[in-house]
Write a protein that holds these residues in place. Structure first.
Motif, PDB file in Angstrom:
ATOM      1  N   UNK A 196       6.531  23.566-144.460  1.00 58.55           N
ATOM      2  CA  UNK A 196       8.077  22.560-143.458  1.00 58.55           C
ATOM      3  C   UNK A 196       8.773  23.601-144.219  1.00 58.55           C
ATOM      4  N   UNK A 197       9.200  23.871-144.998  1.00 57.32           N
ATOM      5  CA  UNK A 197      10.937  24.824-145.957  1.00 57.32           C
ATOM      6  C   UNK A 197      10.158  25.934-145.867  1.00 57.32           C
ATOM      7  N   UNK A 198       9.240  26.851-145.917  1.00 55.85           N
ATOM      8  CA  UNK A 198       9.284  28.224-144.444  1.00 55.85           C
ATOM      9  C   UNK A 198       9.814  28.115-143.776  1.00 55.85           C
ATOM     10  N   UNK A 199       8.982  26.975-142.298  1.00 61.48           N
ATOM     11  CA  UNK A 199       9.617  27.207-141.010  1.00 61.48           C
ATOM     12  C   UNK A 199      11.468  26.888-140.862  1.00 61.48           C
ATOM     13  N   UNK A 200      11.412  25.918-141.729  1.00 58.69           N
ATOM     14  CA  UNK A 200      12.957  25.630-141.317  1.00 58.69           C
ATOM     15  C   UNK A 200      13.293  27.153-141.372  1.00 58.69           C
ATOM     16  N   UNK A 201      13.271  27.575-142.878  1.00 57.13           N
ATOM     17  CA  UNK A 201      13.947  28.981-143.504  1.00 57.13           C
ATOM     18  C   UNK A 201      14.131  29.567-142.002  1.00 57.13           C
ATOM     19  N   UNK A 202      13.052  29.713-141.356  1.00 53.90           N
ATOM     20  CA  UNK A 202      12.510  31.018-141.088  1.00 53.90           C
ATOM     21  C   UNK A 202      14.026  30.608-139.421  1.00 53.90           C
ATOM     22  N   UNK A 203      13.411  29.149-139.093  1.00 49.72           N
ATOM     23  CA  UNK A 203      14.485  28.621-138.478  1.00 49.72           C
ATOM     24  C   UNK A 203      15.815  29.403-138.292  1.00 49.72           C
ATOM     25  N   UNK A 204      16.332  28.381-139.507  1.00 52.42           N
ATOM     26  CA  UNK A 204      17.761  28.946-140.173  1.00 52.42           C
ATOM     27  C   UNK A 204      18.487  30.486-139.850  1.00 52.42           C
ATOM     28  N   UNK A 238      16.682  33.004-137.750  1.00 54.77           N
ATOM     29  CA  UNK A 238      15.887  33.735-136.439  1.00 54.77           C
ATOM     30  C   UNK A 238      17.552  33.109-135.777  1.00 54.77           C
ATOM     31  N   UNK A 239      17.758  31.965-135.845  1.00 55.31           N
ATOM     32  CA  UNK A 239      19.400  31.663-135.328  1.00 55.31           C
ATOM     33  C   UNK A 239      20.787  31.962-135.819  1.00 55.31           C
ATOM     34  N   UNK A 240      20.609  32.834-137.336  1.00 52.83           N
ATOM     35  CA  UNK A 240      21.612  33.583-137.260  1.00 52.83           C
ATOM     36  C   UNK A 240      21.610  34.929-136.678  1.00 52.83           C
ATOM     37  N   UNK A 241      20.316  35.275-136.893  1.00 52.10           N
ATOM     38  CA  UNK A 241      20.153  36.989-136.004  1.00 52.10           C
ATOM     39  C   UNK A 241      20.571  36.412-134.599  1.00 52.10           C
ATOM     40  N   UNK A 242      20.305  35.153-134.190  1.00 51.94           N
ATOM     41  CA  UNK A 242      20.448  35.017-132.500  1.00 51.94           C
ATOM     42  C   UNK A 242      22.320  35.149-132.381  1.00 51.94           C
ATOM     43  N   UNK A 243      22.772  34.554-133.703  1.00 58.21           N
ATOM     44  CA  UNK A 243      24.622  33.810-133.642  1.00 58.21           C
ATOM     45  C   UNK A 243      24.813  35.325-133.810  1.00 58.21           C
ATOM     46  N   UNK A 244      24.657  36.657-134.812  1.00 59.83           N
ATOM     47  CA  UNK A 244      24.854  37.549-135.050  1.00 59.83           C
ATOM     48  C   UNK A 244      24.905  38.119-133.557  1.00 59.83           C
ATOM     49  N   UNK A 245      24.153  38.554-132.499  1.00 60.63           N
ATOM     50  CA  UNK A 245      23.235  39.601-131.843  1.00 60.63           C
ATOM     51  C   UNK A 245      24.517  38.703-130.525  1.00 60.63           C
TER      52      UNK A 245
END
Length: 311
Positions: free
Chosen positions: A237-245, A247-254
């Protein structure tokens, strides 16, 4: 009741026979004997029973009597009553405080351990085949047939399983095995098996203690396995949450990079936008005007105002 009346008439007739009124003796004796014969000419079969008729000349009659009143020939026919309702027999060890014989079944398990079994068997005779039962087994069918067969079938079934299986996973299988073996045998003797109830299965205390300790150890192992699975799930669950965060940061940067790129293109296409933006950022107290020209310069109103006053 009719027998009592007939007996009284016969006794009175005999007494009158030796008195001056002996003329009344024979009618009294005749009526008494007639009532006595009639009292033995009718048989009442109670509810839930069946009457097997035995003829001293022809033997057992194939068709038994059902419930109700039936006529028989006194001295020639005899009726034996059988209870056709559901009956039961229990073979068990006496409980604490009971004063009776131990009728429980002793058997050997697959590994040779002594097993005690308490069992209750429910059964009933087949009404239409009661005459055959009377011929082949007789009224004492419980002691001569049912009890020995129950003991035999239970012993055979217990010998197919280990002690640990008998008190855990294979109790139902043991009961089914006993039913199958007993049902077929009893039906051959015109008895219907209703049910077999295993009331208690006892194994040696030392074996029971070992089995209990083994089960406790298995439960502890299962608890540890469950804890590990829960920890793995939490880590995933923690890995999935970290991956989600991430991906969200990458999307914001993009998104931000795309916005900067679009803004740069807009400024390059319209340089006047720079001046407008700069003017919007100035403090309200700055007195400066923008004079559009090919050179794009700024005029200082304060300087112009000071020069005017000097003149």
């Amino acid at each position: 009741m009719l027998d009592l009346v007939a007996l009284v008439l016969v006794v009175v007739g005999v007494g009158v026979l030796f008195s001056p009124k002996r003329a009344y003796a024979f009618p009294l004796l005749g009526v008494g004997l007639l009532l006595l014969v009639l009292s033995h000419s009718f048989v009442v079969v109670p509810a839930g029973h069946v009457g097997v008729v035995f003829n001293i000349l022809r033997g057992v009659q194939p068709a038994p009597f059902g419930e109700g009143v039936h006529f028989v020939v006194p001295g020639l026919q005899q009726v034996i009553l059988y209870d056709a309702r559901v009956k039961e027999v229990t073979l068990s060890a006496p409980h604490e405080g009971e004063r009776r014989a131990d009728t429980s079944i002793r058997a050997r398990s697959k590994e040779g351990l002594e097993i005690g079994v308490d069992v209750t068997v429910q059964y009933r005779i087949l009404k239409e085949r009661a005459a055959k039962l009377h011929q082949e087994v007789g009224p004492n069918y419980l002691e001569t047939l049912i009890v020995p067969q129950v003991r035999s079938k239970v012993r055979d079934a217990v010998g197919q399983y280990n002690a640990a299986e008998l008190i855990s996973t294979q109790r139902t299988a043991l009961e089914t095995s006993v039913i199958q073996g007993l049902e077929e045998t009893l039906l051959q003797y015109h008895i219907e098996l209703v049910s077999v109830l295993l009331r208690e299965i006892r194994i040696p205390e030392t074996v029971a203690k070992v089995i209990e300790e083994k089960q406790t150890a298995e439960q502890q192992v299962q608890i540890e396995i469950n804890r590990r699975k829960q920890a793995e799930i939490a880590a995933q669950r923690r890995v999935i949450e970290a991956q989600g965060e991430r991906d969200a940061a990458i999307l914001r940067a993009e998104g931000e990079a795309k916005a900067i790129e679009l803004r740069g293109r807009a400024l390059k296409a319209a340089p006047e936008v720079v001046q407008l933006t700069f003017a919007e950022k100035l403090a309200p107290g700055v007195q400066t005007v923008f004079v559009p020209s090919t050179g794009n310069f700024l005029l200082d109103l304060r300087g112009l105002q000071g020069g005017g006053q000097g003149r």
